[in-house]
Design a protein around this motif. Structure first.
Motif, PDB file in Angstrom:
ATOM      1  N   ARG A 121       0.841  -1.210   0.000  1.00 31.46           N
ATOM      2  CA  ARG A 121       0.000   0.000   0.000  1.00 31.46           C
ATOM      3  C   ARG A 121       0.869   1.249   0.000  1.00 31.46           C
ATOM      4  O   ARG A 121       0.590   2.213  -0.715  1.00 31.46           O
ATOM      5  N   SER A 122       1.923   1.237   0.780  1.00 29.70           N
ATOM      6  CA  SER A 122       2.851   2.363   0.791  1.00 29.70           C
ATOM      7  C   SER A 122       3.472   2.559  -0.594  1.00 29.70           C
ATOM      8  O   SER A 122       3.587   3.690  -1.081  1.00 29.70           O
ATOM      9  N   LEU A 123       3.844   1.470  -1.225  1.00 28.23           N
ATOM     10  CA  LEU A 123       4.426   1.534  -2.560  1.00 28.23           C
ATOM     11  C   LEU A 123       3.439   2.137  -3.557  1.00 28.23           C
ATOM     12  O   LEU A 123       3.813   2.964  -4.396  1.00 28.23           O
ATOM     13  N   GLU A 124       2.191   1.740  -3.459  1.00 28.28           N
ATOM     14  CA  GLU A 124       1.157   2.271  -4.343  1.00 28.28           C
ATOM     15  C   GLU A 124       1.060   3.798  -4.206  1.00 28.28           C
ATOM     16  O   GLU A 124       1.002   4.527  -5.208  1.00 28.28           O
ATOM     17  N   ASP A 128      10.044   5.793 -11.004  1.00 25.88           N
ATOM     18  CA  ASP A 128      11.505   5.726 -10.951  1.00 25.88           C
ATOM     19  C   ASP A 128      12.125   6.544  -9.821  1.00 25.88           C
ATOM     20  O   ASP A 128      13.284   6.953  -9.901  1.00 25.88           O
ATOM     21  N   HIS A 129      11.386   6.775  -8.783  1.00 27.78           N
ATOM     22  CA  HIS A 129      11.897   7.549  -7.644  1.00 27.78           C
ATOM     23  C   HIS A 129      12.686   6.637  -6.688  1.00 27.78           C
ATOM     24  O   HIS A 129      12.323   5.467  -6.515  1.00 27.78           O
ATOM     25  N   LEU A 160      11.444   0.791  -1.400  1.00 24.89           N
ATOM     26  CA  LEU A 160      10.324  -0.084  -1.030  1.00 24.89           C
ATOM     27  C   LEU A 160      10.342  -1.388  -1.809  1.00 24.89           C
ATOM     28  O   LEU A 160       9.988  -2.442  -1.269  1.00 24.89           O
ATOM     29  N   LEU A 161      10.768  -1.344  -3.066  1.00 28.28           N
ATOM     30  CA  LEU A 161      10.879  -2.575  -3.847  1.00 28.28           C
ATOM     31  C   LEU A 161      11.923  -3.504  -3.222  1.00 28.28           C
ATOM     32  O   LEU A 161      11.718  -4.725  -3.156  1.00 28.28           O
ATOM     33  N   GLU A 220      17.327  -1.350 -11.273  1.00 33.03           N
ATOM     34  CA  GLU A 220      17.119  -0.569 -12.497  1.00 33.03           C
ATOM     35  C   GLU A 220      16.859   0.897 -12.184  1.00 33.03           C
ATOM     36  O   GLU A 220      17.314   1.780 -12.904  1.00 33.03           O
ATOM     37  N   ILE A 221      16.123   1.150 -11.107  1.00 36.64           N
ATOM     38  CA  ILE A 221      15.801   2.525 -10.719  1.00 36.64           C
ATOM     39  C   ILE A 221      17.036   3.233 -10.186  1.00 36.64           C
ATOM     40  O   ILE A 221      17.304   4.376 -10.526  1.00 36.64           O
TER      41      ILE A 221
END
Length: 88
Positions: free
Chosen positions: A41-44, A53-54, A60-61, A86-87
């Motif tokens: 939910r936080s990631l969303e 791409d932040h 979080l990933l 990647e980010i």
């Protein structure tokens, strides 16, 4: 959490921060399903407010990847970790 949601709105960055903190508590207690739910939910919220791409999304990933790893979901853990790299 409910007070912040009511006063700031469901998708406010402070709500995301609190969800991440609560997720960490659950994670540290071994409650991985609940930790995953809170982190997701936080990631969303972060994706909506900051973009895909932040660095906070990448962080979080990485965290979600660790939860997946702890649950034995190694393919998903790898996918999340690779996306985080990647980010960064």
């Amino acid at each position: 959490l409910e007070i912040r949601r009511k006063s700031l709105g469901e998708d406010h960055p402070q709500v995301a921060s609190l969800l991440t903190t609560l997720g960490a508590v659950q994670d540290n207690q071994g409650n991985y399903d609940e930790a995953k739910r809170l982190y997701e939910r936080s990631l969303e919220i972060r994706r909506k407010s900051l973009g895909e791409d932040h660095p906070q999304v990448a962080s979080l990933l990485t965290t979600l990847g660790a939860v997946q790893d702890n649950q034995g979901n190694y393919d998903e853990a790898k996918r999340l970790q690779e996306r985080s790299l990647e980010i960064r």
